[in-house]
Design a protein around this motif. Sequence first.
Motif, PDB file in Angstrom:
ATOM      1  N   LYS A 143       0.630  -1.243  -0.129  1.00  0.00           N
ATOM      2  CA  LYS A 143       0.120  -0.098   0.055  1.00  0.00           C
ATOM      3  C   LYS A 143       0.961   1.249  -0.059  1.00  0.00           C
ATOM      4  CE  LYS A 143      -3.663   0.441   2.450  1.00  0.00           C
ATOM      5  NZ  LYS A 143      -4.381   0.497   3.845  1.00  0.00           N
ATOM      6  N   ILE A 144       0.507   2.212  -0.821  1.00  0.00           N
ATOM      7  CA  ILE A 144       1.239   3.466  -0.828  1.00  0.00           C
ATOM      8  C   ILE A 144       0.277   4.524   0.237  1.00  0.00           C
ATOM      9  CG2 ILE A 144       2.156   5.196  -2.182  1.00  0.00           C
ATOM     10  CD1 ILE A 144       3.354   2.451  -2.646  1.00  0.00           C
ATOM     11  N   GLU A 145       1.037   4.891   1.077  1.00  0.00           N
ATOM     12  CA  GLU A 145       0.486   5.909   2.062  1.00  0.00           C
ATOM     13  C   GLU A 145       1.106   7.068   2.077  1.00  0.00           C
ATOM     14  OE1 GLU A 145      -0.098   3.935   5.944  1.00  0.00           O
ATOM     15  OE2 GLU A 145      -1.601   2.351   4.808  1.00  0.00           O
ATOM     16  N   PRO A 146       0.543   8.211   2.666  1.00  0.00           N
ATOM     17  CA  PRO A 146       1.062   9.554   2.765  1.00  0.00           C
ATOM     18  C   PRO A 146       2.136   9.513   4.107  1.00  0.00           C
ATOM     19  CG  PRO A 146      -1.106   9.622   3.514  1.00  0.00           C
ATOM     20  CD  PRO A 146      -1.112   8.400   2.845  1.00  0.00           C
ATOM     21  N   VAL A 147       3.206  10.369   3.785  1.00  0.00           N
ATOM     22  CA  VAL A 147       4.111  10.509   5.089  1.00  0.00           C
ATOM     23  C   VAL A 147       3.578  10.896   6.379  1.00  0.00           C
ATOM     24  CG1 VAL A 147       6.195  11.476   5.654  1.00  0.00           C
ATOM     25  CG2 VAL A 147       6.155  10.488   3.378  1.00  0.00           C
ATOM     26  N   GLY A 148       2.729  11.943   6.045  1.00  0.00           N
ATOM     27  CA  GLY A 148       1.942  12.533   7.212  1.00  0.00           C
ATOM     28  C   GLY A 148       1.949  14.058   7.253  1.00  0.00           C
ATOM     29  N   ALA A 173      -0.734  13.287  -2.799  1.00  0.00           N
ATOM     30  CA  ALA A 173      -0.503  11.930  -1.904  1.00  0.00           C
ATOM     31  C   ALA A 173      -1.165  11.797  -0.713  1.00  0.00           C
ATOM     32  CB  ALA A 173       0.972  11.989  -1.641  1.00  0.00           C
ATOM     33  N   GLY A 174      -1.864  12.886  -0.228  1.00  0.00           N
ATOM     34  CA  GLY A 174      -2.666  12.797   0.916  1.00  0.00           C
ATOM     35  C   GLY A 174      -1.971  13.475   2.200  1.00  0.00           C
ATOM     36  N   ASN A 175      -0.940  14.115   2.043  1.00  0.00           N
ATOM     37  CA  ASN A 175      -0.447  14.788   3.124  1.00  0.00           C
ATOM     38  C   ASN A 175      -1.126  15.908   3.601  1.00  0.00           C
ATOM     39  OD1 ASN A 175       2.211  12.995   3.603  1.00  0.00           O
ATOM     40  ND2 ASN A 175       2.193  13.426   1.153  1.00  0.00           N
ATOM     41  N   THR A 176      -0.686  16.521   4.711  1.00  0.00           N
ATOM     42  CA  THR A 176      -0.926  17.837   5.142  1.00  0.00           C
ATOM     43  C   THR A 176       0.474  18.850   5.109  1.00  0.00           C
ATOM     44  OG1 THR A 176      -0.675  17.278   7.678  1.00  0.00           O
ATOM     45  CG2 THR A 176      -3.003  17.297   6.578  1.00  0.00           C
ATOM     46  N   VAL A 177       0.295  20.060   5.047  1.00  0.00           N
ATOM     47  CA  VAL A 177       1.518  20.897   4.698  1.00  0.00           C
ATOM     48  C   VAL A 177       1.559  22.019   5.744  1.00  0.00           C
ATOM     49  CG1 VAL A 177       1.613  20.013   2.387  1.00  0.00           C
ATOM     50  CG2 VAL A 177       0.652  22.092   3.039  1.00  0.00           C
ATOM     51  N   TYR A 472       6.849  11.883  -0.686  1.00  0.00           N
ATOM     52  CA  TYR A 472       5.694  12.242   0.005  1.00  0.00           C
ATOM     53  C   TYR A 472       4.903  11.059   0.299  1.00  0.00           C
ATOM     54  CZ  TYR A 472       6.687  17.167  -0.673  1.00  0.00           C
ATOM     55  OH  TYR A 472       7.176  18.294  -0.678  1.00  0.00           O
ATOM     56  N   CYS A 473       5.524   9.791   0.022  1.00  0.00           N
ATOM     57  CA  CYS A 473       4.781   8.642   0.273  1.00  0.00           C
ATOM     58  C   CYS A 473       5.609   7.521   1.139  1.00  0.00           C
ATOM     59  CB  CYS A 473       4.570   7.923  -1.027  1.00  0.00           C
ATOM     60  SG  CYS A 473       3.465   8.968  -2.247  1.00  0.00           S
ATOM     61  N   GLU A 474       4.882   6.750   1.843  1.00  0.00           N
ATOM     62  CA  GLU A 474       5.520   5.564   2.615  1.00  0.00           C
ATOM     63  C   GLU A 474       4.922   4.200   1.956  1.00  0.00           C
ATOM     64  OE1 GLU A 474       7.883   5.735   4.402  1.00  0.00           O
ATOM     65  OE2 GLU A 474       7.613   7.196   6.153  1.00  0.00           O
TER      66      GLU A 474
END
Length: 486
Positions: A143-148, A173-177, A472-474
């Motif tokens: 699974k490819i998930e956002p770093v955070g 990628a679904g992160n917050t910044v 930006y992905c884990e």
Amino acid sequence: MSQVPIKFTQIFINNEWHNSVSGKTFPVINPATEEKIADVQEGDKADIDKAVTAAREAFKLGSTWRSMDASARGRLINKLADLIEIERQYLSELESLDNGKPLAEAEFDLDCTVATFRYYAGWADKIHGKTIPADGPVVSFTKIEPVGVCGQIIPWNYPALMLAWKWAPALAAGNTVILKPAEQTPLSALYIAKLAAEAGFPPGVINVVPGYGPTAGAALVAHPRVDKIAFTGSTEIGKLISKTASETLKRVTLELGGKSPLVVTESVDIPEAAQIAHDACFANMGQCCCAGTRTYVHESIYEEFVKHSAAIANKRVLGSPFDANVTQGPQIDAAQTAKILDLIESGKKQGARVVTGGQRSTRKGYFIEPTVFADVTDSMRIAQEEIFGPVQQILKYKSLDEVIDRCNSSAYGLAAGILTKDINQALKFSGAVQAGSVWVNCYDHTVVQTPFGGFKQSGHGRELGEEGLHGYCEVKTVTIKLAGGQ
């Protein structure tokens, strides 16, 4: 001078405007006039703490942002691109006022900003893992998930565009910044933050904290609840960021300085080559990390090339960025101007020949004459240090093997170029030179589809293209044992 209204000068956290916790502000200066544009709220550690709390809340499982369909994230990013496009002219004028670049260049930057958001909007629902034929009675997949929570620190040379390079892949990628814009140029970032809220990004997903590097920037890098840092700027600061980030083992992407070579072979059309080399060096008043400032010219065409280069530089028109006839605006601030002038003086003292320019302009503002040095040798400071100003260094070479070695002798490795009509020369050079981007018969053709980043002390990691998403992905591996061993 255009009268550009300044609409936002506060800190943007949780889709709301805030004054700094300390109550401090800092002045933003117009580099073309040396006059104050506005006072902006000065964020520091306390404000970064607030932004991190908001970003973590927005990123937690079950939040609106984490629960959103990937395709919906893409639509939000496209909506932000729509709003930037609608506000293109205002944002371009704001960039020119704040940064000093000619308005036509700022308009081009805004077009590239929109293109960057649109490109990554298309990627939002195409980031996915793989099934793996793992040994044993199991089913395995990734699974490819956002770093955070991603801290992002951008420079002053391309304010809106560097924002897009950071925000677009992180959001896709679904992160917050949390963005810390350069203290010299925070105004467009604050306005685009307002557009992000208008587009519908949930509170806490996008936060902007203007302030200084040693306070706001350092607090962002050191914060234990920030998962990643992306930084564009000098190698000197990049080393400090890397050291600080290592204390919490953050993921780090660094796009740093350069001293990029452009090799001009004996086979070229000299006037055309001189123009390409000029643009490689003088774009954005020389304030470009991949600027081709080490111009290596074959000895057989050297003197004629120098004459053409001086003639082109002498045609540059200095003045207000809002004057349509102007082709060169000011440098960003007094400190940068002093650094450039110091390096120019070092070139003179070390024996380089000033073909044209070599002085600060007498007009008000941080203007420096377009400067061309000939008879430059590799040992001179101007051939080794990043000048980040309108200064071209023209060096002489004899053979391709020799010049490749000289290109690679630098501690930097951001970009390189070669102008040649010989495909064998082009392939040999592109294979041997140590640089993240290599351009053949062009220079700085950087577009959103192509990865950008450096070798050696020009940084690590890549921005733009599909590669720009990876930082930006884990990657999470899931393995499920099958019942009955089937």
